[in-house]
Enzyme design. Sequence first.
Site, PDB file in Angstrom:
ATOM      1  N   ARG A  11      20.372 -70.364  30.195  1.00  0.00           N
ATOM      2  CA  ARG A  11      21.615 -70.944  30.745  1.00  0.00           C
ATOM      3  C   ARG A  11      21.548 -72.468  30.805  1.00  0.00           C
ATOM      4  O   ARG A  11      22.554 -73.148  30.758  1.00  0.00           O
ATOM      5  CB  ARG A  11      21.893 -70.390  32.144  1.00  0.00           C
ATOM      6  CG  ARG A  11      21.968 -68.896  32.232  1.00  0.00           C
ATOM      7  CD  ARG A  11      23.078 -68.315  31.343  1.00  0.00           C
ATOM      8  NE  ARG A  11      23.295 -66.906  31.641  1.00  0.00           N
ATOM      9  CZ  ARG A  11      22.609 -65.901  31.082  1.00  0.00           C
ATOM     10  NH1 ARG A  11      21.681 -66.147  30.175  1.00  0.00           N
ATOM     11  NH2 ARG A  11      22.839 -64.654  31.432  1.00  0.00           N
ATOM     12  N   CYS A 186      14.851 -88.791  60.959  1.00  0.00           N
ATOM     13  CA  CYS A 186      15.302 -87.396  61.073  1.00  0.00           C
ATOM     14  C   CYS A 186      14.853 -86.795  62.394  1.00  0.00           C
ATOM     15  O   CYS A 186      15.505 -85.915  62.939  1.00  0.00           O
ATOM     16  CB  CYS A 186      14.759 -86.570  59.909  1.00  0.00           C
ATOM     17  SG  CYS A 186      15.494 -87.056  58.340  1.00  0.00           S
TER      18      CYS A 186
END
Length: 356
Positions: A11, A186
């Site tokens: 793909r 974070c």
Amino acid sequence: MTAQSQSRYHRQELIAGIGRAGQQRMRDAHALVVGCGALGCAVADILARAGIGRLTIVDRDIVEVTNLQRQSLFTERDAVEGIPKAEAAKRRICEINSQVECRGWVEHVGPDNVISYASDADIILDGLDNLHTRFLLNDAAVSLGKPYLYGGAVATRGMSMPILPGEACLRCIFSEPAHLQTGETCDTAGVLMSAVVAVSAHQALQAIKWIVGANDAIDRSLWSIETWGNRENRVSLAGAKVATCSCCAKRDFEYLSGRHEDQATVLCGRGAVQVAPRGIEGTVRRIDLAKVAIMLAPHGSFGMRGGLLVGTLRGVQSPAGNAVELTIFPDGRAIIGGSIDETFARGIYDRFIGGS
Ligand SMILES: [Zn+2]
């Protein structure tokens, strides 16, 4: 190539810009991922599934339960075992694609080892949690003439930028880390997985374009996204190369030289490590302790004592299983108590204080 490996990438080979030839180039390529938090996990996952031939992952931390919300290569088992991220990532990558030659190194990337990692790779991807090491990677990439895909994400937003040989470097845009600093990490401001995934997809895509030789298709921009406010921005890098850039023009690799390296010193008698950030040459870096106190408030009990910010982190343990005590000085130094592990102390510094 076996029939099985042909069908595996079918793909992707159908993409006009890739094809069988591009897939072979993926197989021949070696990518270095520095830092294996949320960004590092995502870019490593994409490259492994895309059929990169060799993947080297370097990270200094261990997997914790609070990583699982966004760090897609890790499982509850990894967090319970508390194994190093580089090990856990390598284990998972081998399960995802056994054709990838994956290596995981548990190390702090600094001026002493960055060149040996980078010189062996064809492309460098940023999965870091601190700006200082990003400037070091920029130096390493420019000095070696290798592409470096910068990426960063915090809270609900993030940025990505390709640094390609001979083109604008990170320091052409941000001459020093302070220009990128927001005061948030974070660990203090949180981070949304969707923001990280958006940034890492952009980074990995530009890496794949470079590897397959689709250089003209690379997004030569400083790309940023604000996922909560539904905003996206692209600043073209055309003409962004600065003729006086100290890194790519003057080739004065300040970060590689170690001049800006944070100093971690074990304080033996105290069972602690002092981390001392270096400011701009000849200056003492000062931080706003009141601001740091506000950021640390949700993460433990902190208070001012004798002009210093002192407290203990909640929910964080040292490798030896001790509570982690922080003593932070106005000049940006910090004593990380509860461990004599320099790498652990540097990690705690970058996670909780470094953005200040
Ligand atoms: Zn530059």
